[in-house]
Design a protein around this motif. Structure first.
Motif, PDB file in Angstrom:
ATOM      1  N   THR A 230       5.888 -12.442 -22.335  1.00 57.73           N
ATOM      2  CA  THR A 230       7.238 -12.313 -22.898  1.00 57.73           C
ATOM      3  C   THR A 230       8.049 -13.591 -22.714  1.00 57.73           C
ATOM      4  OG1 THR A 230       7.256  -9.941 -22.455  1.00 57.73           O
ATOM      5  CG2 THR A 230       9.385 -10.996 -22.860  1.00 57.73           C
ATOM      6  N   ASN A 231       8.577 -14.104 -23.856  1.00 58.11           N
ATOM      7  CA  ASN A 231       9.462 -15.277 -23.820  1.00 58.11           C
ATOM      8  C   ASN A 231      10.886 -14.780 -23.578  1.00 58.11           C
ATOM      9  OD1 ASN A 231      11.004 -17.550 -24.246  1.00 58.11           O
ATOM     10  ND2 ASN A 231       9.837 -18.252 -26.023  1.00 58.11           N
ATOM     11  N   THR A 232      11.303 -14.818 -22.322  1.00 50.36           N
ATOM     12  CA  THR A 232      12.644 -14.309 -21.980  1.00 50.36           C
ATOM     13  C   THR A 232      13.757 -15.223 -22.476  1.00 50.36           C
ATOM     14  OG1 THR A 232      12.508 -15.380 -19.816  1.00 50.36           O
ATOM     15  CG2 THR A 232      11.807 -13.064 -19.955  1.00 50.36           C
ATOM     16  N   ALA A 233      13.366 -16.377 -23.013  1.00 46.12           N
ATOM     17  CA  ALA A 233      14.383 -17.260 -23.588  1.00 46.12           C
ATOM     18  C   ALA A 233      14.768 -16.841 -24.996  1.00 46.12           C
ATOM     19  CB  ALA A 233      13.895 -18.706 -23.594  1.00 46.12           C
ATOM     20  N   SER A 234      13.882 -16.035 -25.646  1.00 51.14           N
ATOM     21  CA  SER A 234      14.155 -15.700 -27.041  1.00 51.14           C
ATOM     22  C   SER A 234      13.959 -14.229 -27.389  1.00 51.14           C
ATOM     23  CB  SER A 234      13.252 -16.547 -27.959  1.00 51.14           C
ATOM     24  OG  SER A 234      11.880 -16.265 -27.706  1.00 51.14           O
ATOM     25  N   ASP A 235      13.437 -13.435 -26.459  1.00 49.04           N
ATOM     26  CA  ASP A 235      13.164 -12.033 -26.766  1.00 49.04           C
ATOM     27  C   ASP A 235      14.408 -11.182 -26.505  1.00 49.04           C
ATOM     28  OD1 ASP A 235      12.248  -9.450 -27.011  1.00 49.04           O
ATOM     29  OD2 ASP A 235      10.409  -9.784 -25.868  1.00 49.04           O
ATOM     30  N   PRO A 236      15.060 -10.624 -27.551  1.00 52.08           N
ATOM     31  CA  PRO A 236      16.271  -9.825 -27.334  1.00 52.08           C
ATOM     32  C   PRO A 236      16.019  -8.536 -26.569  1.00 52.08           C
ATOM     33  CG  PRO A 236      15.562  -9.688 -29.639  1.00 52.08           C
ATOM     34  CD  PRO A 236      14.722 -10.737 -28.977  1.00 52.08           C
ATOM     35  N   GLY A 237      14.743  -8.136 -26.467  1.00 55.11           N
ATOM     36  CA  GLY A 237      14.432  -6.956 -25.671  1.00 55.11           C
ATOM     37  C   GLY A 237      14.256  -7.280 -24.206  1.00 55.11           C
ATOM     38  N   ASN A 238      14.058  -8.537 -23.875  1.00 55.89           N
ATOM     39  CA  ASN A 238      13.891  -8.986 -22.489  1.00 55.89           C
ATOM     40  C   ASN A 238      14.544 -10.361 -22.372  1.00 55.89           C
ATOM     41  OD1 ASN A 238      11.775  -6.862 -21.366  1.00 55.89           O
ATOM     42  ND2 ASN A 238      11.012  -7.540 -23.368  1.00 55.89           N
ATOM     43  N   CYS A 239      15.819 -10.397 -22.540  1.00 54.62           N
ATOM     44  CA  CYS A 239      16.536 -11.675 -22.644  1.00 54.62           C
ATOM     45  C   CYS A 239      16.993 -12.155 -21.277  1.00 54.62           C
ATOM     46  CB  CYS A 239      17.749 -11.521 -23.575  1.00 54.62           C
ATOM     47  SG  CYS A 239      18.543 -13.090 -23.992  1.00 54.62           S
ATOM     48  N   ALA A 241      15.552 -11.948 -18.564  1.00 51.26           N
ATOM     49  CA  ALA A 241      14.774 -11.238 -17.555  1.00 51.26           C
ATOM     50  C   ALA A 241      14.182 -10.001 -18.210  1.00 51.26           C
ATOM     51  CB  ALA A 241      15.639 -10.851 -16.361  1.00 51.26           C
ATOM     52  N   CYS A 242      13.101  -9.505 -17.614  1.00 48.75           N
ATOM     53  CA  CYS A 242      12.460  -8.306 -18.151  1.00 48.75           C
ATOM     54  C   CYS A 242      13.429  -7.131 -18.119  1.00 48.75           C
ATOM     55  CB  CYS A 242      11.217  -7.957 -17.328  1.00 48.75           C
ATOM     56  SG  CYS A 242       9.875  -9.147 -17.507  1.00 48.75           S
ATOM     57  N   GLY A 243      13.457  -6.364 -19.203  1.00 50.44           N
ATOM     58  CA  GLY A 243      14.297  -5.176 -19.278  1.00 50.44           C
ATOM     59  C   GLY A 243      15.721  -5.423 -19.699  1.00 50.44           C
ATOM     60  N   THR A 244      16.118  -6.693 -19.831  1.00 50.09           N
ATOM     61  CA  THR A 244      17.483  -6.994 -20.272  1.00 50.09           C
ATOM     62  C   THR A 244      17.525  -6.899 -21.791  1.00 50.09           C
ATOM     63  OG1 THR A 244      17.875  -8.445 -18.384  1.00 50.09           O
ATOM     64  CG2 THR A 244      19.369  -8.655 -20.247  1.00 50.09           C
ATOM     65  N   GLN A 245      17.985  -5.751 -22.284  1.00 52.05           N
ATOM     66  CA  GLN A 245      18.012  -5.467 -23.722  1.00 52.05           C
ATOM     67  C   GLN A 245      19.341  -5.941 -24.304  1.00 52.05           C
ATOM     68  OE1 GLN A 245      15.571  -3.767 -25.717  1.00 52.05           O
ATOM     69  NE2 GLN A 245      16.865  -4.422 -27.383  1.00 52.05           N
ATOM     70  N   CYS A 246      19.305  -6.828 -25.275  1.00 47.87           N
ATOM     71  CA  CYS A 246      20.540  -7.288 -25.923  1.00 47.87           C
ATOM     72  C   CYS A 246      21.086  -6.178 -26.823  1.00 47.87           C
ATOM     73  CB  CYS A 246      20.286  -8.555 -26.756  1.00 47.87           C
ATOM     74  SG  CYS A 246      19.834  -9.982 -25.747  1.00 47.87           S
ATOM     75  N   ASN A 247      22.377  -5.980 -26.741  1.00 48.81           N
ATOM     76  CA  ASN A 247      23.020  -4.912 -27.504  1.00 48.81           C
ATOM     77  C   ASN A 247      22.921  -5.178 -29.005  1.00 48.81           C
ATOM     78  OD1 ASN A 247      25.333  -3.374 -28.803  1.00 48.81           O
ATOM     79  ND2 ASN A 247      25.459  -2.621 -26.709  1.00 48.81           N
ATOM     80  N   SER A 248      22.606  -4.121 -29.744  1.00 54.87           N
ATOM     81  CA  SER A 248      22.448  -4.267 -31.194  1.00 54.87           C
ATOM     82  C   SER A 248      23.473  -3.454 -31.981  1.00 54.87           C
ATOM     83  CB  SER A 248      21.029  -3.825 -31.592  1.00 54.87           C
ATOM     84  OG  SER A 248      20.830  -2.444 -31.277  1.00 54.87           O
TER      85      SER A 248
END
Length: 542
Positions: A230-239, A241-248
């Motif tokens: 997981t690319n935590t720099a670009s993944d909105p589901g794991n932004c 850090a793991c489990g940090t979900q960006c609000n949609s």
């Protein structure tokens, strides 16, 4: 594979635009040269209005700019992934399964998928794995013995003991030089280099493990076989850090350098700059953010509202109205004081002549012009400078006592207007040709002679005496008996004479001796001896 409701509903629109729009290699929407219409996002997939065509998702490019990228390709993790990381299948090339997950397209030479789990790719090196040698089904140890190994896809005897010690250089002079329990280049068997994606690898107990993830990457699925996937720099589901979900909420989430971002869907906006609640504001209906964040509706004396992104008036504050119909200046009219809009916009106050309309406490009235007054009438403004019936302090002018004119008002003072042929003298009218008290002018008073009368004729005073009298100066006298005017005006009787019958004569017992002086007669008829009038004989008789 999960699909959003919005994406499903837009399929028809995508089909309709297929002849006009294409999808770039990056997965973005690109306007075709002959389309004749503007695309939602173009120029290599830039996100312009916060949405992409179905089948695409928002991902950052190498410069960190969000782009519309084709979702169902191995390069973006296939459509089942909310992130943008490519499919990471060890020792295999990837494809997207019909269900949207990453799947094995083809194993690398010498590798096979023996556990039939596509998530860890082609995990088995059949060139060197003694339990899967050449093919997944060949187990050298089970069929040949514990001292057998696999080399070049074939089982050979391993002279090293225990089997964790490996002779990987095939140089028997240095013995079994490799510990397959810990050597990351030869973990469990020679040539089995630990190469877990985006990680610092280690070999422990003949198993490749993650020692540490590279910066910006994490093992969010807990599966070490696919490394730090997981690319935590670009993944909105794991932004970040793991489990940090960006609000949609009301938008498309994104992740940039480990920080959440969001592209709002019209007409929503992130007006509080708080990414945790997404695009919380509907700029189509929010008076505080009408048509865009920060565009508040501040309307004069009005309770504002927002409709379709434009400010409007929900209601006017008490006593005010939007009488000009212009929303921009709010409820501009004071209904309590504006005579054109008194109490309500359609109510225009009227006023009588010589007055101005007024409005007070939302009720119509009027104010008389300067020098005008209602004089208690309540409905009419009278000219107190000129109106004879409302003169000065609303006084009724009496008119001339002579009756030779009418009442008048001038400068707020009562006066008269005289008939033709009459002149104004004070507040009365007179004919100066015949009026004895105003003969020829207002101040000329004809004085009657003593014992006579006076009159005015042709603007000149005329005196008159009785028939038995004659006007002598300022008096009527009887010239038959007047000692001062005997026989005519100014003819005076002297020397003791009296007037009788218009002639001066001496009274009885006296006589004129010729000098105009009455003297007493002597008894013998002789004049006094010393009387200068006597010549020896008295003249006349006594």
């Amino acid at each position: 594979m999960r699909r959003s409701v919005g994406a499903a509903l837009l399929v028809v629109g995508v089909i309709a635009l297929a002849s006009a729009c294409g999808i770039t290699e990056e997965g973005g929407l690109q306007v075709m040269d002959d389309a004749g219409i503007e695309g939602s996002a173009g120029s290599g997939g830039s996100v312009n209005n916060g949405s992409c065509f179905p089948g695409s998702k928002v991902c950052p490019d190498s410069q960190g700019q969000l782009k519309c990228i084709e979702a169902n390709t191995p390069a973006t993790g296939c459509s089942d992934s909310t992130g943008c990381s490519p499919c990471s299948l060890p020792y295999a090339s990837a494809m997207c399964a019909t269900t949207g997950e990453c799947a094995i397209d083809q194993c690398n030479p010498g590798w096979q998928d023996c556990n039939l789990d596509p998530s860890d790719g082609c995990e088995t090196n059949v060139d060197g794995d003694p339990t899967h040698c050449g093919t997944c089904a060949v187990d050298c140890k089970a069929t040949k013995g514990q001292n057998w190994i696999c080399e070049a896809g074939g089982c050979i005897v391993n002279y090293c003991d225990p089997d964790s010690l490996l002779d990987c250089d095939k140089d028997k002079s240095n013995g079994c030089e490799v510990d397959g329990n810990t050597d990351v280049a030869n973990c469990k068997f020679c040539g089995n280099a630990c190469s877990l994606a985006h990680a610092t690898n280690e070999c422990s107990g003949q198993v490749c493990k993650i020692k540490a993830c590279d910066a910006g990457w994490a093992n969010c699925d807990g599966n070490e076989t696919n490394g730090c996937e997981t690319n935590t720099a670009s993944d909105p589901g794991n932004c970040g850090a793991c489990g940090t979900q960006c609000n949609s909420t009301n938008g498309v989430p994104g992740c940039n350098a480990g920080k959440c971002a969001i592209v709002c869907s019209a007409p929503y906006g992130n007006c509080d700059n708080n990414l945790t609640n997404g695009c919380e504001t509907n700029t189509s209906s929010s008076p505080g953010h009408c048509g865009g964040c920060g565009k508040g509706c501040a309307l004069t004396q009005a309770n504002p509202a927002c409709s379709n992104g434009a400010c409007t008036i929900a209601s006017c504050k008490a006593g005010f109205g939007n009488c000009d119909g212009n929303v921009g200046n709010g409820c501009e009219t004071n209904l309590n004081s504006d005579p054109k809009h008194c109490g309500a916009c359609p109510t225009a106050c009227s006023a009588p002549a010589n007055a101005a309309a007024t409005c007070g406490t939302a009720k119509c009235g009027f104010t008389c012009n300067q020098s005008f007054s209602t004089c208690g009438s309540g409905t009419t403004c009278f000219d107190t400078q000129k109106d004879a019936n409302h003169c000065g302090a609303c006084k009724v002018c009496p008119g001339p006592a002579s009756g030779a004119g009418t009442p008048a008002c001038s400068g707020g003072n009562c006066t008269v207007a005289c008939k033709a042929g009459f002149s104004k003298c004070g507040n009365d009218c007179f004919d100066l040709k015949v009026e004895a008290n105003h003969c020829g002018s207002c101040t000329k008073v004809c004085a009657a002679p003593t014992g006579g009368t006076t009159s005015c004729a042709a603007s000149a005073c005329q005196s008159a005496c009785p028939a038995s009298s004659t006007l002598c100066g300022a008096a009527c006298v009887n010239t038959q008996t007047s000692n001062g005017n005997c026989g005519g005006c100014g003819k005076s009787c002297t020397g003791g004479m009296a007037c009788s019958g218009g002639n001066c004569s001496c009274p009885s017992g006296k006589m004129d001796c010729g000098n105009g002086v009455c003297v007493a007669c002597c008894g013998n008829g002789d004049c006094p001896g010393n009387d200068k009038c006597c010549s020896g004989v008295c003249k006349g008789s006594c």
